[in-house]
Design an enzyme around this catalytic site. Sequence first.
Site, PDB file in Angstrom:
ATOM      1  N   ASP A  59      -1.265  -0.977   6.304  1.00  0.00           N
ATOM      2  CA  ASP A  59      -1.839  -0.582   7.453  1.00  0.00           C
ATOM      3  C   ASP A  59      -3.300  -0.206   7.770  1.00  0.00           C
ATOM      4  OD1 ASP A  59      -1.559   3.055   7.465  1.00  0.00           O
ATOM      5  OD2 ASP A  59      -1.868   1.953   5.899  1.00  0.00           O
ATOM      6  N   ASP A 117      -6.525  -2.738   3.116  1.00  0.00           N
ATOM      7  CA  ASP A 117      -5.282  -3.639   2.974  1.00  0.00           C
ATOM      8  C   ASP A 117      -5.590  -5.252   3.135  1.00  0.00           C
ATOM      9  OD1 ASP A 117      -4.226  -1.546   1.722  1.00  0.00           O
ATOM     10  OD2 ASP A 117      -3.348  -0.972   3.766  1.00  0.00           O
ATOM     11  N   ASP A 148       1.008  -1.229  -0.005  1.00  0.00           N
ATOM     12  CA  ASP A 148      -0.089   0.052   0.067  1.00  0.00           C
ATOM     13  C   ASP A 148       0.880   1.380  -0.100  1.00  0.00           C
ATOM     14  OD1 ASP A 148      -2.236   1.428   0.314  1.00  0.00           O
ATOM     15  OD2 ASP A 148      -1.959   1.502   2.342  1.00  0.00           O
TER      16      ASP A 148
END
Length: 958
Positions: A882, A886, A436
């Site tokens: 995080d 995700d 990410d």
Amino acid sequence: MERQGIPSSLEISVSVEGWEKGSRPRRLRRKSVQFDDLFSSDDSPRLIYINDPRKTNEKYEFTGNEIRTSKYTVITFLPKNLFIQFHRVAYLYFLAIAGLNQLPPLAVFGRTVSLFPLLFVLSVTAIKDGYEDWRRHRSDRNENNREAEVYQFGQFRIKKWKNIHAGEVVKIFCDETIPCDMVLLGTSDPNGVAYIQTMNLDGESNLKTRYARLETTSMCAEVGCYSGIIRCEQPNRNIYEFTANMEYNGHKISLGQSNIVLRGCQLKNTAWIIGVVVYAGQETKAMLNSAISPSKRSKLESYMNRETLWLSVFLFGMCAVVALGMGLWLKEHEHQLDSLPYYRRRYITNVRGNGKYYKFYGIPMEIFFSFLSSVIVFQIMIPISLYISMELVRLGQSYFMIEDAQMYDNSSGSRFQCRSLNINEDLGQIRYIFSDKTGTLTENKMEFQRASVYGKDYGTSLKTTGSPVMRERFSGVLGQRRWKLKSEIKLDTELVKLLHKDITGMERSAAHEFFLTLAACNTVIPIISSSSSSLYDLSSDEVVSIEYQGESPDEQALVAAASAYGFTLIERTSGHIVIDVNGEMLRLDVLGLHEFDSVRKRMSVVIRFPNNAVKVLVKGADTSMLSILDNQIDGCSNGTESARIRNVTENHLNDYSLQGLRTLLIAARELNGAELEEWQVKYEEASTSLSERVTKLRQAAALVECQLNLLGATGVEDKLQEGVPETIESLRQAGIKVWVLTGDKQETAISIGLSCRLLTGDMHQIIINGTSEDDCRRLLADAKARYGVKPLIYTNGCGKLKEGEFLDSTEKLVGSRNLPLALIIDGNSLVYILEKELEPHLFDLATSCRVVLCCRVAPLQKAGIVDLIKSRANDMTLAIGDGANDVSMIQMADVGVGICGQEGRQAVMASDFAMGQFRFLKRLLLVHGHWNYQRVGYLVLYNFYRNAVFVLMLFWYA
């Protein structure tokens, strides 16, 4: 399949949650469902009778508030644990060997002794599982025996959590934990505001605002008059949505996500709240979201299973040779069996030869028994001790990783976490990393950097006002009060002068309305610490500390910037907000709020000014805002000036994106009486609707979010984390490919890619931005042909291009096979590629590129990209992120790593390993991963070779 519940959107995701032990959870299956269909006979709205739990649960269909997170009970522990353990095929092999040794003709070793190795392995694992489950039982017992005040017999009395039921009225005090999901009836604040910390639920430390409807606060004022009926949706996992309404005193009151507090949250900055229980125990949203993470197996263990199969074949071959030799020997000495020194059918007990005879079954049966006896003798060819040894080695490896001081994050005080001990060695075999961007590569700490106001760019001459920033108001006219912000804000001197010029004009008016929108159009909560008796007393010269808490770091940065420029948000309730505009208190009535959603990609608030003027203030992404702007800006006689400002602002947006800034457009307009009345009717109807509420609210928002006057744009910086460029460079040198999957716009993602050295200047960028299936097919074919990737036959609508034919032969790059390539693709193109037969072509192109950057991708698309590599390549994958968006990507990858960031702990809870910063990934993979794989590999080889020597020696002398 577990029932998903009823989210308040038109299209929902049905998740298949069941999985077997050791298997991967099945992919999410999307299905469009009409909301009305969900309220069938089985899923009708839940009726909650306030302060009448007996009538609420007269059919005994609702669960109590007792929870259970343990897997076993005293009765089910032994059979269930053995069933789970014997999912390892090797254990079935050892059980069969022990069973064979119990037969009298085959008892090579002692019957009892042969059971010890298997019993030891099973016992050790059972003791470990039992201890872990005992800790869960103890935690559940402590949780269920906590106490809260429940309204009974005319007063609030102490009651254990496990005895609370739906329909009861509960009172919670400051700093206490919410025992169940409750609809707020009243709070200690006269306006019904309560502040909730959801850290236990999602890990976010920011305070959330929840409101009790003003119509219900009278219940709390008059003790004992708790009454009414709540109709709400059935229990579901969506912690960010709630759809319900309440009937009270003949009125229907709408209830939404801002009116419910969830189990596990804590009450902060509020003396007390009173609420009615709507979901209890296992039906609360917190418990419905506590699904067990999927179990993953290491690639080395899967390889061992295959090797075990081949060793079994080899073992049976040796046993067959021994049995065949035994048969030939018996056949050759068939008439000497009574006199041979090492094989007699009769025991010699005295000189007369009288004694006990062996039971001779004949040569065929003796061959068969010899085969089975050899299996028992040679059983150590497959070492049972290896499994226990590997578990102990992994435990030691996890200790080394956890105690590694170089992977300790001083900023957050978090150390490395090993949440799964089964896949330590897989860290040394990673080939693809899917990352990410926001919060993983960047800090997710937003700083206001640039602003475009009325066609003019500000922020190129930013000056820091100090650390921490203290912006002092002008004395005299503006009073003496000063606001002290927690964070550092940079100010543009020209913009400050424009805001404080004592002139009238469109530019200054647009600037004032621009910052007024930043201060008002949000859900940020101001936390003010002041010793003064009144915050509205401007004669005081004290410094007032103000801190903003919000669900989005972007909003916090924008509100803090507005405060630094003189528009300080100091109070927010469900009905009004108060803004200090350069020393003058401005109270604005909030008529309605349309929160940000992924479809509209914008947020708006309808407010009434003290002069009774009503305006709608809007902020949102440029892709959704440009289409709803007015052709003329208010005050312009024609569209020339409007078009100029719009074009200049779009150029500023592109410049901000190239600098890696997150951008938003700001707009507003005034509503006339007819528009306001039409919107209020639609908004009230949508707010109280139980079916398709979100769709109806979008329709209501569309009535006012149109013909807007463009005010400007903002650019907020999300800085890179420390050591990110060096980490990516080291991973690339180690032969690991790093792909970035982000929801940001393409220009921002490319800029961040360049700054973190993911993209380099010598790379050729292949951009795929298709708007249809044919368009995506054409772009993929063109890229593959131009850069020397395997040609693709495709249809262009007018015929077929032959294999090897290019769209334009002059565009083919000479020697393109050796060029470093970077593929940049957006989420809209992935919709057509991942759901069609274009997946193989994307795989061919992506794997030939050094870098892949996916922009504007949804969470399920992230998982789809990971699955694309896993299903078509025999390489190990790692996903790192995080945030909650995700989770699907982390669970889909072979190894999932969570970052302890600012977007909550959903990613950490779903991960196999967790750490504080992205830069620790270099040491995790290149140091610990290498050591883990090497050491476990040596251990496996040593055990197999050692046992092979023992077995072959026995085989030779047999």
